[in-house]
Design a protein around this motif. Structure first.
Motif: not given
Length: 104
Positions: A13-35
């Motif tokens: 959750i701490r990592i997920w709360s990073d604004k940068n990560i959130q923006q990436q997650l909101e902007g994509t469906v293919r999110n393997k690279r983010i994870f």
């Protein structure tokens, strides 16, 4: 897979709360690279999870959060979950925006 401990979920959750990560997650469906990034960050905390486990946990938390949130919105506040407050800080804003859009 192996059960997630409270500390592991907190770290996720701490990592997920990073604004940068959130923006990436909101902007994509293919999110393997983010994870993969998320998993790499967890590794730094000494937490050994692969990207699939991170994505699954993320989806489950998000789903659970949404069902608790909608239960509360409909007036049955008894439904709760462990990390609701933390998730509400991350997800609360975006679900609010969507809610106001769907009412118009």
């Amino acid at each position: 897979g192996k059960h997630w401990t409270v500390n592991e979920v907190r770290a996720l959750i701490r990592i997920w709360s990073d604004k940068n990560i959130q923006q990436q997650l909101e902007g994509t469906v293919r999110n393997k690279r983010i994870f993969e990034q998320v998993a790499a960050r967890l590794q730094k905390f000494g937490i050994d999870r692969d990207w699939k486990q991170c994505r699954t946990k993320y989806k489950n938390l998000k789903h659970e959060y949404k069902s608790v949130k909608s239960a509360q919105d409909s007036g049955s506040a008894r439904k709760s979950m462990k990390f609701f407050k933390e998730l509400d800080t991350i997800l609360g804003h975006s679900t609010m925006e969507q809610a106001s859009k769907s009412h118009n």
